[in-house]
Design a protein around this motif. Structure first.
Motif, PDB file in Angstrom:
ATOM      1  N   GLY A   4      -0.233   2.660   7.403  1.00  0.00           N
ATOM      2  CA  GLY A   4      -0.948   3.181   6.247  1.00  0.00           C
ATOM      3  C   GLY A   4      -0.174   3.051   4.947  1.00  0.00           C
ATOM      4  N   TYR A   5       1.029   2.482   4.997  1.00  0.00           N
ATOM      5  CA  TYR A   5       1.853   2.346   3.805  1.00  0.00           C
ATOM      6  C   TYR A   5       1.410   1.121   3.017  1.00  0.00           C
ATOM      7  N   ASP A   6       1.116   1.294   1.740  1.00  0.00           N
ATOM      8  CA  ASP A   6       0.740   0.180   0.879  1.00  0.00           C
ATOM      9  C   ASP A   6       1.389   0.396  -0.485  1.00  0.00           C
ATOM     10  N   ALA A   7       2.440  -0.377  -0.774  1.00  0.00           N
ATOM     11  CA  ALA A   7       3.195  -0.211  -2.018  1.00  0.00           C
ATOM     12  C   ALA A   7       2.299  -0.383  -3.240  1.00  0.00           C
ATOM     13  N   ARG A   8       1.414  -1.361  -3.200  1.00  0.00           N
ATOM     14  CA  ARG A   8       0.540  -1.607  -4.360  1.00  0.00           C
ATOM     15  C   ARG A   8      -0.345  -0.392  -4.635  1.00  0.00           C
ATOM     16  N   GLU A   9      -0.924   0.148  -3.569  1.00  0.00           N
ATOM     17  CA  GLU A   9      -1.782   1.334  -3.699  1.00  0.00           C
ATOM     18  C   GLU A   9      -0.995   2.523  -4.248  1.00  0.00           C
ATOM     19  N   ARG A  10       0.220   2.709  -3.741  1.00  0.00           N
ATOM     20  CA  ARG A  10       1.042   3.830  -4.188  1.00  0.00           C
ATOM     21  C   ARG A  10       1.402   3.693  -5.667  1.00  0.00           C
ATOM     22  N   LEU A  11       1.719   2.471  -6.117  1.00  0.00           N
ATOM     23  CA  LEU A  11       2.027   2.250  -7.527  1.00  0.00           C
ATOM     24  C   LEU A  11       0.818   2.567  -8.402  1.00  0.00           C
ATOM     25  N   ARG A  12      -0.331   2.050  -8.006  1.00  0.00           N
ATOM     26  CA  ARG A  12      -1.555   2.309  -8.793  1.00  0.00           C
ATOM     27  C   ARG A  12      -1.867   3.803  -8.857  1.00  0.00           C
TER      28      ARG A  12
END
Length: 142
Positions: A4-12
């Motif tokens: 469930g980890y998504d760096a792009r999603e977390r940045l946004r």
């Protein structure tokens, strides 16, 4: 990286622009928790090629400021970074090899420990570090 980890999603989600260095830094820390800046930079360079250490420092600082990463500084160690944030967990540190392990909160909800006097402060966090010897460095390992 945990599922469930998504760096792009977390940045946004925190309003930071999605850039290759930011994604690479978040991914590197998620893959190797408790990494120092040099370790993160080495992983980022494996992914992106040439990236300055200053750029890695800048991304780490921005991500800590945005709450995406947590910076810890066990005594005698360089600053270490982890992707596990916001849950008031603590750490075990080996005195000999420096291995760092996460442990859950020692006694319920934040701030875990109540000081005898708050001196007017509104306390929202307690940083607890347990020190000892890991299984590889302990007396039974010799």
């Amino acid at each position: 990286m945990h599922s469930g980890y998504d760096a792009r999603e977390r940045l946004r989600a925190v309003g930071l622009r999605v850039t290759a260095p930011r994604v690479a830094v978040l991914d590197a820390v998620a893959l190797a928790s408790h990494s120092d800046t040099d370790g993160v930079a080495a992983k980022v360079r494996e992914t992106l090629g040439s990236v300055s250490t200053q750029a890695v420092y800048d991304v780490l600082k921005a991500c800590v400021g945005a709450g995406l990463l947590r910076r810890i500084e066990p005594a005698g160690s360089p600053a270490l970074y982890e992707a596990r944030t916001g849950d008031n967990h603590h750490h075990l540190v080996c005195r000999k090899c420096g291995t760092v392990v996460d442990i859950d909160c020692v006694a319920g909800a934040a701030p875990c420990l109540e000081p005898d006097r708050a001196h007017g402060f509104t306390i929202d966090e307690a940083e607890v570090v347990f020190w000892g010897l890991c299984p590889e460095c302990g007396p039974q390992s010799s």
